[in-house]
Motif scaffolding. Structure first.
Motif, short mmCIF file in Angstrom:
data_model
loop_
_atom_site.label_atom_id
_atom_site.label_comp_id
_atom_site.label_asym_id
_atom_site.label_seq_id
_atom_site.Cartn_x
_atom_site.Cartn_y
_atom_site.Cartn_z
N GLY A 113 14.23 -37.16 -13.36
CA GLY A 113 14.98 -37.25 -11.82
C GLY A 113 15.08 -35.76 -11.66
O GLY A 113 15.24 -34.97 -10.48
N ASN A 114 15.75 -34.65 -12.50
CA ASN A 114 16.02 -33.28 -12.16
C ASN A 114 14.28 -32.58 -12.86
O ASN A 114 14.91 -30.95 -12.30
N GLN A 116 11.51 -32.24 -11.40
CA GLN A 116 11.24 -31.74 -10.02
C GLN A 116 11.29 -30.52 -9.81
O GLN A 116 11.07 -30.02 -9.08
N GLU A 117 12.49 -30.36 -9.47
CA GLU A 117 13.38 -29.06 -9.41
C GLU A 117 12.71 -27.71 -9.54
O GLU A 117 12.63 -27.03 -9.08
N ILE A 118 12.14 -27.83 -11.00
CA ILE A 118 11.03 -26.42 -11.54
C ILE A 118 9.35 -26.82 -10.26
O ILE A 118 9.08 -25.28 -10.48
N PHE A 119 9.14 -27.49 -9.66
CA PHE A 119 8.02 -26.98 -8.99
C PHE A 119 7.72 -26.60 -7.54
O PHE A 119 9.56 -27.26 -6.95
N ALA A 120 7.16 -26.76 -6.19
CA ALA A 120 7.50 -26.19 -5.23
C ALA A 120 6.83 -27.61 -4.52
O ALA A 120 7.41 -28.66 -5.23
N ASN A 123 4.36 -29.17 -3.87
CA ASN A 123 3.56 -29.91 -4.30
C ASN A 123 3.27 -31.94 -4.19
O ASN A 123 4.50 -32.21 -3.51
N THR A 138 13.43 -39.32 -6.67
CA THR A 138 14.10 -37.90 -6.34
C THR A 138 13.35 -36.82 -5.65
O THR A 138 13.42 -35.82 -5.57
N MET A 141 14.48 -36.64 -1.77
CA MET A 141 15.93 -36.14 -1.63
C MET A 141 15.92 -34.51 -2.28
O MET A 141 16.16 -33.73 -1.39
N LEU A 275 6.09 -22.80 -17.69
CA LEU A 275 7.15 -24.18 -17.37
C LEU A 275 8.14 -23.93 -18.63
O LEU A 275 9.51 -24.26 -18.09
N LEU A 278 10.99 -22.20 -17.46
CA LEU A 278 11.61 -22.82 -15.82
C LEU A 278 12.72 -23.37 -16.31
O LEU A 278 13.62 -23.85 -15.84
N ARG A 281 16.01 -22.23 -17.68
CA ARG A 281 16.45 -21.72 -17.05
C ARG A 281 17.49 -23.00 -16.22
O ARG A 281 18.47 -22.29 -15.83
N ARG A 282 17.06 -23.86 -16.03
CA ARG A 282 17.87 -25.04 -15.41
C ARG A 282 18.56 -25.62 -16.10
O ARG A 282 20.17 -25.93 -15.99
#
Lengths: 404, 404
Positions: A113-114, A116-120, A123, A138, A141, A275, A278, A281-282
C-alpha cells in the motif's frame, strides 16, 4: 476550513470482505444451528511453530532486563534478520541481493500500500485482472487512477491485464506501456504461477520501456514445482527494474504477528535517484521499525528447526489444497491453482455469477468462499477457495459442496 | 518511463539524528577511550515492566495453540484494548470518547506521519517552532509545504508558531488561519506544557475557523502538575475539531515494542464526511493491525500491577529530569521543561549556536544532546537533554557538564 482528500471518496463504497461478512452474519442469524465453514479470507489457522514460540519467549525475556532491553530498532530493520534473509531467500538461490537492500516492515499489506508513495502521481499503473484489491485501492487514494466506471468496474487510468482461462491466468504484455507494473506470483486470487522464462520476458519488457515492476512474492513458500521462480531476482536484469515484497504471513503463519520486507536493489534508479534512497527516507520519516521480538521471531523462521517445522505447516495447507482441488475436479468443477499456491480458483457452474455461486454455497453447503468478481471484472464467473482452514473442515466443506 | 515523487527530493538532505550519529561516531573514533553518555535521542532504557513481560509470555503461549491462535486482528484493533483505553484514558477523566473512536496502531510516529493523507493537498498546516520533525517532513513528502528557504530554514506554505522564552514556549494563536494545526503537549522538544484554559482557546479557535487540531499526547504520563490537560478532550468542543495521537513508547517503554493509537471522534466532519470514516478506510486498506501479543501487552499497561509498576518507571525518569534540571540551574544555566515532561530545554551559554554547544558538550563533557536548531529556526540557541538515560549516567553527565 480544512478539506479532505477527495480521492478517498472515489473508492466504491463497500469492501469485498465486509460484504461477505455481512452476508454470512445475516445467514447465521437466520440459521443459528448451521455450522458454517469459512474458506474465504486468506487467514491462517495453524498455531505458530515451536521454534518461533521459543524465540518469542526468549526475546520477551530480553526485553525484561536493562542489559538486554531493545528500544528503537534500526531504520531498515535488525541486521540479524536482514542478513539471514539475504542469505537464505536470495544468495542461496544465486540471486545478488545484499542485506542493506532489504527493508523490514510490519507486513506486505502495508508495504504494497505504501510503496506507491515514492512515485509521481502521474505514473500509470498496470495490474492483473483479477487482482488483490490493495494495489488498486491505494493508488485510488493517491489520485492516480482517473475515473471509475461502475458498469465495467474499472478505472480510466489503470491498465488492466486480464488473466483468464485463455491465457492460463498469466497476463500478456500490455499494449500501452505502464510506468508501474504490479505482479504477484504465485498469484492471489487465482493460484496461478509464472515460469522463469515468462517472468524474464516481463523483466526485459520493463527494462526496455523504463517501467518498474512491483513483485509480490507473498506465496513463494507454496511453490512445489521446478521452473517456477521463487523471486524475481532469479531473472537477469531484475536489479534495474524490480522491487520485491516479501511476507511472513503465509510461510510462517504471521498474519497476527505482522512481519514483512521490501527489497529494493541499489541499481534501481530514476535518473540519478535510487528508489532505495526514497524508500529509506520514507521508512526513516514515517515508520519506526517492526518490534524487536517480532524480528527475532522472523529470524527463527530461518533456523534449522524453524525451517523443518514450517515445511510441515506449508505441507499441511497444501494437503488441504489438494483435497479441494481433487474433490472439486472429481465433482466436475473446472479448477485451477492449488499446486504452487494455497488458493483454488474455480469456474462457477451453469453460468452462475460469482455472487450467485457465493449465495448458493452459503445456503446449500454452508461454506464461505470469495466471489471472483470481487477481485476485478475478469474474476466474474470464478470463485476462490483457500487452503488455510483445518484439514477436518476442509474435508467436510468439500463433501458438502459435492452434495450441494 | 516511471517518475518519482519529486516532493521527496525537496527534503533537506540530512536528518538531525543521522548528523548527530555521524559526529558522535567520528569523535569516538578519535577518542576511543572516552565514555560517551547519550542524552540525545528520546529512546527509553528501562526494561519492560514485569506485568507487561508476563502478559507477553501469556499471549505468546496462546499463539502456540490452534484453539487460542490469533490471525488477522480486527481493523480498528482488539476490543479489549480499545475498551480499556476509552475507559482509563478518557471516560475516567470525564471525557466522552468511545472504544469505537480509537484506532490501534504500531506507534504515534506512523500515525502522525500518515494522518495528513486523509486531508486535501492544498490544506495549510501550522506547526510550533521548534517542532518534532515528522509533522513537517511528512507534509513535505505530500507536496503540501511549498518552497524551502535554506536561510530561514522554513517552508513557504507552512505557518510557524514560535515557542520562545517570551511566550513561555507556548504558541500564540496565528494571524493567518491554518487548516490543520499540530500541537504536542507536554511538548517535544521544549518540555513545555499548556494549561487547560489555554488549550480551550485553541479548541475554540479551531471550531470558530473550521481548523482541525492534531494533538500529540505522547508525553501525557509525565504530567505532574494540576491544571495541565492529559487529553485535548478535557476541553469543551474538542470532539468537533480534534484528533488525538497516543503512544505507549514513553509511558510504558514500548519504543521497541511499537504500539500507539489515534482517536477520532465521530462528530469531526468536513461537510457530511466524518474523518473517522476516512481513517477507517485508510486503516482497512493500508494497514493490517498491531500484533496480537503487542495489543495484549498494551492491555497490561492498564492492569493494577501494570499501572503501579509504570508509575515507578515514569518516576525514575522524572527523577533524572529533576537531576538535570536542578544541576544545570545551579550551574547557572537557563533551563525549562523537566517538570511535566521528560525533556529539558536549556539556553546555550555565551551566545553559542546550538551546534557549537553540541560540539562543546561532546568534546568537553563527552555528553550527547540534541541541538535545538534541529527542531526549527526558533530552536536556535537552545539545546535538548532527555531524562531517558539511566540514573547513574544522568548524574555523571550533569557532573561533567558542570565541570566543562
Amino acid at each position: 476550513m480544512f478539506k479532505i482528500n477527495e480521492d478517498y471518496l472515489k473508492l466504491p463504497g463497500s469492501y469485498l470482505f465486509s460484504n461477505i461478512a455481512k452476508k454470512v452474519a445475516a445467514f447465521q442469524e437466520q440459521n443459528p444451528k448451521k455450522q458454517i465453514i469459512r474458506l474465504g479470507i486468506g487467514d491462517v489457522t495453524q498455531p505458530l511453530a515451536p521454534a518461533i514460540i521459543e524465540s518469542l519467549h526468549r526475546s520477551v525475556d530480553e526485553m525484561g532486563h536493562a542489559e538486554t532491553f531493545h528500544g528503537y530498532a534500526p531504520d531498515l530493520g535488525y541486521e540479524f534478520l536482514r542478513s539471514v534473509m539475504a542469505k537464505e531467500d536470495y544468495q542461496s538461490r544465486g540471486c545478488e541481493i545484499r542485506a542493506d537492500e532489504i527493508f523490514i516492515s510490519d507486513g506486505a499489506k502495508c508495504d504494497s500500500g505504501n510503496i506507491q508513495e515514492i512515485f509521481a502521481k502521474n505514473n500509470r499503473i498496470a495490474v492483473c485482472d483479477p487482482v488483490y484489491p490493495v494495489y488498486v485501492d491505494t493508488n485510488v487514494m493517491a489520485g492516480r487512477t482517473g475515473i471509475y466506471d461502475p458498469d465495467s468496474q474499472t478505472w480510466s487510468d489503470v491498465i488492466y491485464m486480464p488473466c483468464t482461462e485463455e491465457n492460463g491466468f498469466a497476463p500478456s504484455l500490455p499494449d500501452q506501456v505502464p510506468d508501474i507494473i504490479y505482479l504477484c506470483f504465485p498469484n492471489n486470487p487465482t493460484g496461478a504461477t509464472i515460469s522463469r522464462e515468462a517472468l524474464q520476458e516481463w523483466v526485459d519488457y520493463a527494462n526496455r520501456n523504463g517501467s518498474v515492476i512491483i513483485y509480490d512474492a507473498a506465496y513463494e513458500a507454496y511453490i512445489s514445482e521446478e521452473g517456477v521462480p521463487h523471486t524475481i531476482y532469479e531473472c537477469q536484469g531484475a536489479r534495474t527494474c524490480a522491487i520485491e515484497l516479501r511476507s511472513f504471513s503465509k510461510n510462517a503463519g504471521f498474519t497476527g504477528v505482522r512481519l514483512g520486507a521490501t527489497v529494493i536493489p541499489k541499481e534501481l534508479k530514476c535518473g540519478d535517484t535510487t528508489l532505495h534512497s526514497l524508500w529509506a527516507r520514507r521508512h526513516g520519516t514515517k515508520y519506526n521499525g517492526a518490534p524487536y521480538i517480532v524480528q527475532r521471531a522472523g529470524e527463527a523462521v530461518y533456523s534449522p528447526e524453524g525451517k523443518e517445522q514450517l515445511k510441515k505447516q506449508v505441507a499441511y495447507y497444501m494437503n488441504n489444497a489438494s483435497v479441494i482441488e481433487t474433490g472439486l475436479r472429481e465433482a466436475g468443477y473446472q479448477v485451477s491453482g492449488g499446486v504452487n499456491a494455497p488458493y483454488i480458483w474455480l469456474k462457477t457452474p451453469q453460468g452462475m455469477t460469482s455472487w450467485e455461486f457465493f449465495d448458493f454455497l452459503l445456503e446449500k453447503a454452508n461454506v464461505v468462499g470469495t466471489p471472483g468478481s470481487g477481485f476485478g471484472p475478469s474474476g466474474e464467473g470464478y470463485f476462490r477457495l483457500t487452503a488455510f482452514g483445518s484439514y477436518e473442515n476442509t474435508v467436510e466443506a468439500i463433501k458438502r459442496i459435492r452434495q450441494a
